[in-house]
Design a protein around this motif. Structure first.
Motif, PDB file in Angstrom:
ATOM      1  N   TYR A   1       0.815  -1.213   0.000  1.00 42.86           N
ATOM      2  CA  TYR A   1       0.000   0.000   0.000  1.00 42.86           C
ATOM      3  C   TYR A   1       0.851   1.267   0.000  1.00 42.86           C
ATOM      4  N   ALA A   2       2.034   1.193   0.589  1.00 41.20           N
ATOM      5  CA  ALA A   2       2.904   2.365   0.654  1.00 41.20           C
ATOM      6  C   ALA A   2       3.624   2.635  -0.659  1.00 41.20           C
ATOM      7  N   SER A   3       4.018   1.568  -1.367  1.00 39.49           N
ATOM      8  CA  SER A   3       4.865   1.810  -2.547  1.00 39.49           C
ATOM      9  C   SER A   3       4.647   0.835  -3.696  1.00 39.49           C
ATOM     10  N   GLY A   4       3.697  -0.078  -3.585  1.00 41.13           N
ATOM     11  CA  GLY A   4       3.547  -1.093  -4.623  1.00 41.13           C
ATOM     12  C   GLY A   4       2.262  -1.036  -5.419  1.00 41.13           C
TER      13      GLY A   4
ATOM     14  N   GLY B   1      -2.898  12.221  -8.144  1.00 40.99           N
ATOM     15  CA  GLY B   1      -1.807  11.655  -8.914  1.00 40.99           C
ATOM     16  C   GLY B   1      -0.821  10.844  -8.108  1.00 40.99           C
ATOM     17  N   LYS B   2      -1.053  10.693  -6.819  1.00 49.26           N
ATOM     18  CA  LYS B   2      -0.157   9.907  -5.958  1.00 49.26           C
ATOM     19  C   LYS B   2      -0.811   8.572  -5.631  1.00 49.26           C
ATOM     20  N   LEU B   3      -0.102   7.515  -5.969  1.00 53.53           N
ATOM     21  CA  LEU B   3      -0.647   6.178  -5.754  1.00 53.53           C
ATOM     22  C   LEU B   3      -0.352   5.682  -4.347  1.00 53.53           C
ATOM     23  N   GLY B   4      -1.290   4.925  -3.788  1.00 51.75           N
ATOM     24  CA  GLY B   4      -1.051   4.240  -2.526  1.00 51.75           C
ATOM     25  C   GLY B   4      -1.366   5.069  -1.302  1.00 51.75           C
ATOM     26  N   ILE B   5      -0.874   4.586  -0.184  1.00 57.23           N
ATOM     27  CA  ILE B   5      -1.094   5.204   1.124  1.00 57.23           C
ATOM     28  C   ILE B   5       0.263   5.468   1.757  1.00 57.23           C
ATOM     29  N   ALA B   6       0.577   6.713   1.973  1.00 54.13           N
ATOM     30  CA  ALA B   6       1.881   7.066   2.552  1.00 54.13           C
ATOM     31  C   ALA B   6       1.978   6.561   3.986  1.00 54.13           C
TER      32      ALA B   6
END
Length: 346
Positions: free
Chosen positions: A293-296, A311-316
Motif C-alpha cells: 500500500y505504501a509503494s507497490g 496523482g499519488k498512488l497508494g497510502i503514505a
C-alpha cells in the motif's frame, strides 16, 4: 463501565413430532447476540433461527469429509479454527484428488453481517454459499444426491435431522440451513480491541497500539469499516495482475467492465493468524501488505480512487507508522473465538 446492549433472538421452545419419520423434534433455541460495537445483522435470523440440534447438525456437516467425492475433504479441511478458519500457510488450498485452487482460503467469522460471499461475491445469501465449494470439482466435488443418500443411511444423521427440523427431512434445504446455523454462530467479537471499544476489563491498549489505531482510522478505515473491519464492498486495491491465474475478480460475476480486478474487502479480524494475504496469497507477512500500500500500488482503469489521490498512488506510511498499524492489527486477535470448543471438530 459502558453498558452493553444486545439484541436477543430467542425462539420459543416447541415440542413436535414429524408425521413422516417419528423423529423427536425439539427446537431448543440458541441465543444469538449482536455486540454493542457491531452493526445490525444482515442475515434474517427469523427465517432460520439457530437451535441446539441445528447447530450440532451443521457442525457435523462442516467437518464431514464424506460429503466430498474422495471422502476426505470437508469444509473444515481448509477452514481451520486455530487459523481463524483459514488454511494458514497455504497460498491456495488443496481439494479432492490433490487439486489446487486459485484463491486463498477466506476466514469464516461474523458471516451473519455480510450480504455477499466469496472473493467475487458469487453467493448472495449465507444459506447458498456452501453450494459453491461443495460442488466445485477442484474443492469438494460433492453431489447432493450422493450426500443425501449417505446421510439417509447414517443413524446419527437420521436422529439429528429429525431433532433439528420440524419436518425431519434429510434434504438439501435442511442440510444448507444447518450449515448456516453453524456458520452464523461462528462469531469473533471478544478481541482486546472489542473490549477496548466496549470499555471492558482487559481492553487496555498500549501507546503504540493506540497510535496505530489512529493511523488506521485515518488511512485504512474507508474500506475496513466499522468494528467488523470491512465495508463488504468490492475494490481494486492495486495489485499487479497475476498473469498465471488470470483472476478477473468481481467481473466474473457481473460481466461489467467497471468490476475488473475488484475483490471483496476482507475483514481484518484475526488477521495476525491468517497469512498469507490477498485473494491469491501473494504476501506472506503484514509488513509486506503495508509495503504494497505504501509503494507497490499499480494504477489501472478500475483502481479504487482512494488509492490514487492527486496523482499519488497508494497510502503514505512511514516505517514507524507501519510498525504501529501492525501493533494495532494484532489487538484484533480473538483468542476466545480461536479456541472455542463449540466450533472445534473434537
Amino acid at each position: 463501565m459502558k453498558k452493553r446492549h444486545f439484541l436477543w433472538f430467542i425462539i420459543p421452545l416447541i415440542l413436535s413430532c414429524s408425521n413422516d419419520n417419528e423423529s423427536n423434534y425439539v427446537d431448543v433455541p440458541l441465543a444469538f447476540t449482536v455486540p454493542s460495537n457491531f452493526p445490525p445483522l444482515a442475515y434474517n435470523i427469523a427465517l432460520n433461527p439457530p437451535t441446539e440440534k441445528g447447530f450440532e447438525l451443521g457442525k457435523k456437516l462442516f467437518y464431514d469429509g464424506r460429503l466430498s467425492s474422495d471422502g476426505v475433504v470437508s469444509c473444515g479441511f481448509c477452514h481451520i479454527q486455530e487459523n481463524a478458519f483459514t488454511h494458514h500457510g497455504h497460498v491456495f488450498s488443496h481439494g479432492v484428488g490433490d487439486n489446487i485452487g486459485t484463491r486463498n482460503t477466506p476466514s469464516i467469522q461474523n458471516l451473519g453481517y455480510q450480504t455477499a460471499f466469496m472473493y467475487d461475491g458469487a453467493a448472495s445469501h449465507l444459506d447458498l454459499q456452501p453450494i459453491i465449494p461443495f460442488t466445485s470439482p477442484i474443492e469438494m466435488n460433492g453431489n447432493f444426491n450422493d450426500a443425501i443418500a449417505m446421510m439417509k443411511s447414517d443413524e446419527t444423521y437420521q436422529k439429528l435431522f429429525g431433532a433439528a427440523f420440524k419436518d425431519g427431512k434429510i434434504n438439501s434445504e435442511n442440510m444448507l440451513k444447518a450449515l448456516s446455523q453453524f456458520m452464523l454462530m461462528v462469531t469473533s467479537s471478544n478481541s482486546r480491541f472489542d473490549k477496548y471499544r466496549r470499555n471492558e476489563v482487559g481492553g487496555t491498549l498500549t501507546t503504540d497500539e493506540l497510535a496505530g489505531y489512529e493511523i488506521f482510522k485515518t488511512k485504512c478505515s474507508s474500506c475496513h469499516a466499522t468494528d467488523l473491519m470491512t465495508d463488504n464492498s468490492f475494490r481494486n486495491n492495486g495489485l499487479a495482475v497475476n498473469r498465471q491465474i488470470k483472476d478477473v475478480g468481481r467481473y466474473r460475476v457481473t460481466q461489467l467492465a467497471v468490476d475488473y480486478y475488484k475483490f471483496k474487502v476482507p475483514s481484518l479480524r484475526n488477521v495476525e493468524k491468517t497469512a498469507p494475504y490477498m485473494h491469491d496469497g501473494r504476501f506472506g507477512t503484514l509488513e509486506a501488505v503495508l509495503d504494497h500500500y505504501a509503494s507497490g500500488v499499480v494504477n489501472s482503469e478500475t483502481l479504487d480512487p482512494i488509492l490514487n489521490q492527486n496523482g499519488k498512488l497508494g497510502i503514505a506510511l512511514t516505517t514507524q507508522e507501519k510498525m504501529q498499524v501492525i501493533a494495532f492489527l494484532k489487538t484484533l486477535t480473538d483468542n476466545q473465538y480461536l479456541t472455542d470448543k463449540r466450533f472445534s471438530e473434537f
